[in-house]
Enzyme design. Structure first.
Site, PDB file in Angstrom:
ATOM      1  N   HIS A  63       9.039 -17.060 -29.405  1.00 43.55           N
ATOM      2  CA  HIS A  63       9.320 -17.695 -30.767  1.00 43.55           C
ATOM      3  C   HIS A  63       9.881 -17.412 -31.588  1.00 43.55           C
ATOM      4  O   HIS A  63      10.997 -16.787 -31.256  1.00 43.55           O
ATOM      5  CB  HIS A  63       7.551 -17.317 -31.270  1.00 43.55           C
ATOM      6  CG  HIS A  63       7.755 -15.720 -31.877  1.00 43.55           C
ATOM      7  ND1 HIS A  63       7.963 -14.491 -30.998  1.00 43.55           N
ATOM      8  CD2 HIS A  63       7.343 -14.674 -32.628  1.00 43.55           C
ATOM      9  CE1 HIS A  63       7.780 -13.406 -31.558  1.00 43.55           C
ATOM     10  NE2 HIS A  63       8.095 -13.773 -32.783  1.00 43.55           N
ATOM     11  N   ASP A  88      14.205 -11.196 -33.784  1.00 40.12           N
ATOM     12  CA  ASP A  88      14.104 -10.429 -33.091  1.00 40.12           C
ATOM     13  C   ASP A  88      13.958 -11.163 -31.545  1.00 40.12           C
ATOM     14  O   ASP A  88      14.479  -9.843 -30.586  1.00 40.12           O
ATOM     15  CB  ASP A  88      13.639  -9.405 -33.795  1.00 40.12           C
ATOM     16  CG  ASP A  88      11.678  -9.662 -33.506  1.00 40.12           C
ATOM     17  OD1 ASP A  88      11.629 -10.227 -34.618  1.00 40.12           O
ATOM     18  OD2 ASP A  88      10.861  -8.859 -33.510  1.00 40.12           O
ATOM     19  N   HIS A  89      13.564 -11.965 -31.554  1.00 38.84           N
ATOM     20  CA  HIS A  89      13.245 -12.986 -30.072  1.00 38.84           C
ATOM     21  C   HIS A  89      14.384 -13.848 -30.055  1.00 38.84           C
ATOM     22  O   HIS A  89      13.614 -14.412 -28.644  1.00 38.84           O
ATOM     23  CB  HIS A  89      12.043 -13.144 -29.624  1.00 38.84           C
ATOM     24  CG  HIS A  89      10.425 -12.073 -30.427  1.00 38.84           C
ATOM     25  ND1 HIS A  89      10.227 -11.338 -29.050  1.00 38.84           N
ATOM     26  CD2 HIS A  89      10.001 -10.937 -30.891  1.00 38.84           C
ATOM     27  CE1 HIS A  89       9.248 -11.012 -29.371  1.00 38.84           C
ATOM     28  NE2 HIS A  89       9.642 -11.020 -31.021  1.00 38.84           N
ATOM     29  N   ASP A 132       4.141 -11.013 -29.671  1.00 40.17           N
ATOM     30  CA  ASP A 132       3.864 -10.600 -30.677  1.00 40.17           C
ATOM     31  C   ASP A 132       2.359 -10.901 -30.727  1.00 40.17           C
ATOM     32  O   ASP A 132       3.068 -12.301 -30.586  1.00 40.17           O
ATOM     33  CB  ASP A 132       4.555 -10.952 -31.431  1.00 40.17           C
ATOM     34  CG  ASP A 132       6.055 -10.342 -31.499  1.00 40.17           C
ATOM     35  OD1 ASP A 132       6.482 -10.152 -30.770  1.00 40.17           O
ATOM     36  OD2 ASP A 132       6.775 -10.244 -32.787  1.00 40.17           O
TER      37      ASP A 132
END
Length: 303
Positions: free
Chosen positions: A62, A66-67, A212
């Site tokens: 997504h 942070d990804h 997440d």
């Protein structure tokens, strides 16, 4: 056949000392795949001796930074290092626009082709397949469209009983047919029964990656009976209200999910920066599922 995952980053939202945002490398039969790419992924690869040139594809869950904030740097480095082999990216559609803008305004024309495959967070779909494995999306419940990924090995051919084959003088040219499970009749009428000279290969293993998500149970069927489950465990259960508000999971909930779906092993990660030590998170998950480990950076876990 190797089927293992190396953790490059295990922190959520912001990097903290000795922990980096989410990134993992999956090795399936010596083909390397990147799962998410948080800031600092390149540095972690250098630190742990991983070569970007060996990565065949990236799977981005997504568009929270942070990804994926490390992706543009990684792609640029591969360009500067002379990569010409095509690179596949599986991710949300807006990610392509983000990358195109980055390259447009840096006046960068990559030496290699990017094949972008759009993922959608509506229903689970098979998005990748080769001779070694298949990859399906897992629809998660986060604040923006989010998918996990289910990596499943292909069933291997039957294994030959080499000593018996040699002892009975079965010609080598018949070995490929035996691997396929066939019975044979040799010249002269000699019958070779497959079950006498082979054994079944191991059952395929499965790695499920849940990045997440709110622990609402909506995705349980997608991860049922997985060999190894990676599940976010951002907070301790005392912060359940915070987890629900931010659409995250507690360590206790991650353990409960692993038990419910019949996972063999559980890795927990995506730890909040509030935790300087991770032992309390591990201990909490262990109360629900005893085969739990922390996803520690630099560690490789055999699936």
């Amino acid at each position: 056949m190797r089927f293992e995952v190396t953790i490059l980053g295990s922190s959520s939202a912001t990097p903290v000392f000795n922990r980096n945002p989410t990134a993992q490398l999956l090795n399936c039969n010596e083909k390397i795949y990147l799962i998410d790419c948080g800031e600092g992924t390149q540095h972690q690869m250098i630190r742990y001796g991983m070569k970007a040139s060996k990565i065949d594809a990236a799977f981005i869950s997504h568009l929270h930074g942070d990804h994926y904030f490390g992706l543009i740097g990684l792609l640029s480095t591969m360009h500067l290092n002379g990569r010409i082999k095509p690179f596949q990216i599986f991710g949300p559609e807006p990610l392509k626009e983000i990358l195109d803008l980055q390259f447009k305004y840096s006046d960068t024309i990559l030496r290699y082709e990017i094949e972008f495959i759009v993922t959608t967070a509506d229903v689970p779909k098979k998005i990748f397949e080769n001779q070694d494995m298949t990859v399906e999306t897992i629809v998660l419940n986060h604040r923006i469209p989010t998918t996990g990924f289910k990596f499943t090995e292909k069933k291997r051919q039957r294994k030959l009983l080499s000593e018996k084959l040699e002892a009975d003088n079965v010609p080598v040219e018949y070995y490929p047919l035996l691997k396929r499970g066939l019975n044979l009749e040799l010249p002269g009428g000699r019958l070779i029964l497959n079950e006498d000279y082979t054994r079944d290969s191991d059952e395929p293993k499965c790695y499920c990656y849940c990045s997440d998500t709110l622990a609402d149970g909506s995705y349980l069927e997608s991860i049922r009976n997985c060999t190894m489950l990676y599940h976010e465990a951002t907070f301790q259960h005392e912060l359940l209200d915070r987890a629900n508000l931010t659409h995250h999971t507690t360590a206790l909930q991650a353990g409960q999910i692993a038990k419910t779906v019949g996972a063999t092993k559980l890795l927990i990660g995506h730890f909040s920066s509030r935790y300087k030590t991770l032992t309390p998170l591990l201990e909490e998950a262990l109360t629900a599922f005893e085969h739990t480990e922390l996803a520690l950076e630099g560690n490789t876990y055999i699936i």
